[in-house]
Design a protein around this motif. Structure first.
Motif, PDB file in Angstrom:
ATOM      1  N   ASP A  66     -20.435 -21.247  65.609  1.00  0.00           N
ATOM      2  CA  ASP A  66     -21.469 -20.985  66.615  1.00  0.00           C
ATOM      3  C   ASP A  66     -21.118 -19.798  67.497  1.00  0.00           C
ATOM      4  O   ASP A  66     -21.976 -19.023  67.876  1.00  0.00           O
ATOM      5  CB  ASP A  66     -21.641 -22.211  67.531  1.00  0.00           C
ATOM      6  N   HIS A  67     -19.831 -19.700  67.865  1.00  0.00           N
ATOM      7  CA  HIS A  67     -19.458 -18.739  68.906  1.00  0.00           C
ATOM      8  C   HIS A  67     -18.896 -17.424  68.367  1.00  0.00           C
ATOM      9  O   HIS A  67     -19.105 -16.386  68.957  1.00  0.00           O
ATOM     10  CB  HIS A  67     -18.441 -19.367  69.859  1.00  0.00           C
ATOM     11  N   VAL A  68     -18.149 -17.490  67.293  1.00  0.00           N
ATOM     12  CA  VAL A  68     -17.531 -16.265  66.782  1.00  0.00           C
ATOM     13  C   VAL A  68     -18.441 -15.694  65.709  1.00  0.00           C
ATOM     14  O   VAL A  68     -18.535 -16.206  64.607  1.00  0.00           O
ATOM     15  CB  VAL A  68     -16.127 -16.551  66.225  1.00  0.00           C
ATOM     16  N   LYS A  69     -19.164 -14.623  66.074  1.00  0.00           N
ATOM     17  CA  LYS A  69     -20.171 -14.101  65.160  1.00  0.00           C
ATOM     18  C   LYS A  69     -19.590 -13.085  64.200  1.00  0.00           C
ATOM     19  O   LYS A  69     -20.093 -12.887  63.113  1.00  0.00           O
ATOM     20  CB  LYS A  69     -21.300 -13.440  65.962  1.00  0.00           C
ATOM     21  N   ASN A  70     -18.568 -12.393  64.622  1.00  0.00           N
ATOM     22  CA  ASN A  70     -18.105 -11.270  63.828  1.00  0.00           C
ATOM     23  C   ASN A  70     -16.628 -11.049  64.112  1.00  0.00           C
ATOM     24  O   ASN A  70     -16.158 -11.332  65.206  1.00  0.00           O
ATOM     25  CB  ASN A  70     -18.897 -10.017  64.243  1.00  0.00           C
ATOM     26  N   SER A  71     -15.915 -10.562  63.117  1.00  0.00           N
ATOM     27  CA  SER A  71     -14.537 -10.177  63.395  1.00  0.00           C
ATOM     28  C   SER A  71     -14.207  -8.974  62.535  1.00  0.00           C
ATOM     29  O   SER A  71     -14.694  -8.852  61.414  1.00  0.00           O
ATOM     30  CB  SER A  71     -13.590 -11.338  63.101  1.00  0.00           C
ATOM     31  N   TYR A  72     -13.437  -8.066  63.105  1.00  0.00           N
ATOM     32  CA  TYR A  72     -13.088  -6.870  62.344  1.00  0.00           C
ATOM     33  C   TYR A  72     -11.704  -6.398  62.739  1.00  0.00           C
ATOM     34  O   TYR A  72     -11.051  -6.980  63.617  1.00  0.00           O
ATOM     35  CB  TYR A  72     -14.119  -5.766  62.533  1.00  0.00           C
ATOM     36  N   LYS A  80     -12.814   1.585  63.561  1.00  0.00           N
ATOM     37  CA  LYS A  80     -13.115   0.194  63.234  1.00  0.00           C
ATOM     38  C   LYS A  80     -13.174   0.094  61.712  1.00  0.00           C
ATOM     39  O   LYS A  80     -13.893   0.838  61.072  1.00  0.00           O
ATOM     40  CB  LYS A  80     -14.471  -0.136  63.846  1.00  0.00           C
ATOM     41  N   THR A  81     -12.375  -0.779  61.135  1.00  0.00           N
ATOM     42  CA  THR A  81     -12.425  -0.930  59.690  1.00  0.00           C
ATOM     43  C   THR A  81     -12.945  -2.322  59.367  1.00  0.00           C
ATOM     44  O   THR A  81     -12.814  -3.244  60.165  1.00  0.00           O
ATOM     45  CB  THR A  81     -11.031  -0.765  59.056  1.00  0.00           C
ATOM     46  N   GLU A  82     -13.525  -2.423  58.189  1.00  0.00           N
ATOM     47  CA  GLU A  82     -14.028  -3.728  57.775  1.00  0.00           C
ATOM     48  C   GLU A  82     -12.847  -4.623  57.421  1.00  0.00           C
ATOM     49  O   GLU A  82     -11.795  -4.155  57.025  1.00  0.00           O
ATOM     50  CB  GLU A  82     -14.951  -3.575  56.563  1.00  0.00           C
ATOM     51  N   GLY A  83     -13.014  -5.874  57.566  1.00  0.00           N
ATOM     52  CA  GLY A  83     -11.943  -6.795  57.193  1.00  0.00           C
ATOM     53  C   GLY A  83     -12.069  -8.069  57.990  1.00  0.00           C
ATOM     54  O   GLY A  83     -12.735  -8.100  59.012  1.00  0.00           O
ATOM     55  N   ASP A  84     -11.440  -9.085  57.496  1.00  0.00           N
ATOM     56  CA  ASP A  84     -11.490 -10.368  58.172  1.00  0.00           C
ATOM     57  C   ASP A  84     -10.288 -10.495  59.099  1.00  0.00           C
ATOM     58  O   ASP A  84      -9.153 -10.610  58.645  1.00  0.00           O
ATOM     59  CB  ASP A  84     -11.490 -11.489  57.133  1.00  0.00           C
ATOM     60  N   ALA A  85     -10.561 -10.442  60.393  1.00  0.00           N
ATOM     61  CA  ALA A  85      -9.462 -10.506  61.365  1.00  0.00           C
ATOM     62  C   ALA A  85      -8.684 -11.801  61.231  1.00  0.00           C
ATOM     63  O   ALA A  85      -7.492 -11.860  61.508  1.00  0.00           O
ATOM     64  CB  ALA A  85     -10.024 -10.381  62.777  1.00  0.00           C
ATOM     65  N   PHE A  86      -9.377 -12.843  60.771  1.00  0.00           N
ATOM     66  CA  PHE A  86      -8.754 -14.165  60.753  1.00  0.00           C
ATOM     67  C   PHE A  86      -7.553 -14.235  59.817  1.00  0.00           C
ATOM     68  O   PHE A  86      -6.635 -15.016  60.028  1.00  0.00           O
ATOM     69  CB  PHE A  86      -9.790 -15.218  60.346  1.00  0.00           C
ATOM     70  N   TYR A 228      -4.365  -0.941  71.238  1.00  0.00           N
ATOM     71  CA  TYR A 228      -5.823  -1.014  71.300  1.00  0.00           C
ATOM     72  C   TYR A 228      -6.425   0.035  72.240  1.00  0.00           C
ATOM     73  O   TYR A 228      -7.635   0.168  72.314  1.00  0.00           O
ATOM     74  CB  TYR A 228      -6.264  -2.397  71.814  1.00  0.00           C
ATOM     75  N   GLU A 229      -5.559   0.722  73.011  1.00  0.00           N
ATOM     76  CA  GLU A 229      -6.046   1.545  74.119  1.00  0.00           C
ATOM     77  C   GLU A 229      -7.189   2.477  73.713  1.00  0.00           C
ATOM     78  O   GLU A 229      -8.252   2.499  74.354  1.00  0.00           O
ATOM     79  CB  GLU A 229      -4.884   2.358  74.716  1.00  0.00           C
ATOM     80  N   THR A 230      -6.969   3.242  72.617  1.00  0.00           N
ATOM     81  CA  THR A 230      -7.988   4.198  72.196  1.00  0.00           C
ATOM     82  C   THR A 230      -9.297   3.490  71.855  1.00  0.00           C
ATOM     83  O   THR A 230     -10.374   3.908  72.261  1.00  0.00           O
ATOM     84  CB  THR A 230      -7.495   4.973  70.954  1.00  0.00           C
ATOM     85  N   TYR A 231      -9.159   2.408  71.087  1.00  0.00           N
ATOM     86  CA  TYR A 231     -10.354   1.669  70.667  1.00  0.00           C
ATOM     87  C   TYR A 231     -11.105   1.136  71.872  1.00  0.00           C
ATOM     88  O   TYR A 231     -12.326   1.250  71.959  1.00  0.00           O
ATOM     89  CB  TYR A 231      -9.960   0.532  69.727  1.00  0.00           C
TER      90      TYR A 231
END
Lengths: 237, 207
Positions: A66-72, A80-86, A228-231
């Motif tokens: 319900d809450h986590v719609k997307n992860s990358y 930003k690259t595609e991929g499953d953060a999990f 993460y600073e740049t992102y």
């Protein structure tokens, strides 16, 4: 039969060890899928905790959907690259140089607001500590934090997973007024230490008696957030 | 059931209680008794390990080479404990996280090695099974009593449910934080020993 002869003793010990080893490996293999599932559920439940959603073993999966719609996955260069953060294993990522790291980001929704959850991992006093930070869309202000540990001292360092330690992280910022990355500092000296040090924007109270754990946690925050600073700067709203 | 066998079950509950009379297995009694749930789970785990270890050792008692008997006992206990640990991780993950290292420490729980050495090595499987059940029950009973008082007075809950009504807190009642710390477990165990010795004639020392 002489049960005290050397030959008998050796054979007895060897046979026993082989039987026990075979039995244990069989059981471990049979139970492994369920144990993996439990670890996954715990991870989901931790991510949910960072955005302030309480979950149990049973409803964590549904709430996560319900809450986590997307992860990358982001890179240090801010791409930003595609991929499953999990599936990113933080324990392995933090050993790499920051330019080579995969930087997971979970995009979460709660009450029509968007939050971004960043996983953290570092070392405490006795073993690994880890946690999740949820940021507002400005990628600067912390919405919520959750930490956990493997075996910190009960009553001292182990308290990093308690609400009274986690709650003060809310509304702290990781960049100063000039946009410089300052992370979050833990201030020694018990309750009110951050206030006494005049650092209420980027500082929280450390745990008395848990200094090494808190310093480890502080280092974890700096180490894991810096790449993460740049992102963050590129994507902030 | 013969009266001798019944004694095997009932003696450890009172006259020969592993914790309050033999003062064995105190370490886990201090560590896991902040809440009822882990105390009950650890008691059941110890019951399982002790009963099975007693029976297995008793079955093997005539074949075990006496020079390596402690090693044999340790291997069997360790194997059983690992099974318990794996099963908890698969089916009761949150409890297994709470108990963490204490499940592994069942291996070194003095009660288990003590019963194997003192009883299972010299007795038939059925009495050994009863002895295992009896001692584990005696151990679990004390654990649960201690956990009951610590959770009630320390957190105001039982099995995680709040039992002390909110109105008490409004009148200024506060939970006793000391109850959550290990020293209070020792003091409660001490009080239980005191009550038990005062009420049981056989345990009163004559001098």
């Amino acid at each position: 039969m002489n049960t005290n002869s050397n030959v008998y003793t050796f054979i007895y010990a060897s046979v026993m060890v082989i039987i026990v080893a075979a039995l244990l490996s069989f059981i471990a293999l049979q139970l492994q899928p369920m144990q993996k599932k439990n670890v996954e559920i715990e991870k989901k439940s931790n991510i949910l905790a960072a955005i302030g959603v309480a979950s149990t073993q049973d409803d964590a999966e549904a709430l996560y959907k319900d809450h986590v719609k997307n992860s990358y996955i982001a890179t240090e260069a801010g791409e930003k690259t595609e991929g499953d953060a999990f599936t990113v294993k933080m324990a392995e990522e933090v050993k790499k140089a920051s330019s080579e790291r995969q930087l997971p980001i979970y995009e979460c929704f709660k009450n029509d607001s968007t939050f971004f959850v960043i996983p953290l991992r570092g070392k405490g006093l006795w073993g690994p500590v880890w946690g999740y930070l949820a940021f507002y869309e400005d990628f600067n202000t912390i919405y919520g934090a959750t930490f956990d540990h493997k075996g910190e001292t009960p009553g001292l360092g182990a308290d990093i997973n308690q609400d009274w330690f986690e709650e003060p992280f809310s509304n702290k910022t990781i960049f100063d007024a000039d946009g410089k990355f300052v992370s979050i500092t833990t201030h020694k000296g018990g309750k009110g230490a951050a206030l006494a040090a005049n650092d209420t924007e980027h500082g929280v109270d450390a745990i008395s008696g848990g200094t090494i754990t808190c310093k480890g946690l502080e280092k974890m925050l700096a180490d894991c957030l810096a790449p993460y600073e740049t992102y963050f700067k590129k994507n902030k709203k | 059931m013969a009266s001798k066998n019944i004694k095997l079950l009932t003696n450890p509950l009172n006259l020969d209680n592993p914790i309050t009379v033999q003062v064995l297995g105190i370490c886990s009694a201090l560590a896991v008794t902040v809440k009822l749930e882990p105390a009950v789970v650890l008691s059941i785990s110890v019951l399982f390990v002790l009963a099975f270890a007693n029976v297995i050792i008793s079955l093997l008692r005539n074949t075990i080479p006496s020079r390596i008997r402690i090693i044999v006992q340790l291997v069997i206990v360790a194997a059983l404990v690992i099974i318990v640990d794996q099963v908890l991780k698969a089916f009761a993950y949150s409890v297994s996280k709470q108990l963490s290292v204490f499940v592994g420490l069942i291996i070194t729980n003095c009660i288990i090695m003590g019963r194997l050495e003192a009883f299972a090595l010299g007795n038939k499987p059925f009495p050994s099974l009863l002895d295992g059940f009896g001692n584990a029950a005696g151990y679990g009973m004390i654990l649960i009593i201690v956990a009951f008082f610590r959770e009630l007075l320390g957190s105001g809950t039982l099995w995680g449910f709040q039992v002390i009504p909110d109105s008490f807190y409004e009148f200024g009642y506060t939970n006793n934080g000391l109850m959550i710390l290990p020293p209070m477990a020792l003091i409660i165990v001490g009080v239980i020993i005191w009550v038990q010795r005062a009420r049981t004639k056989e345990l009163i020392e004559s001098n």
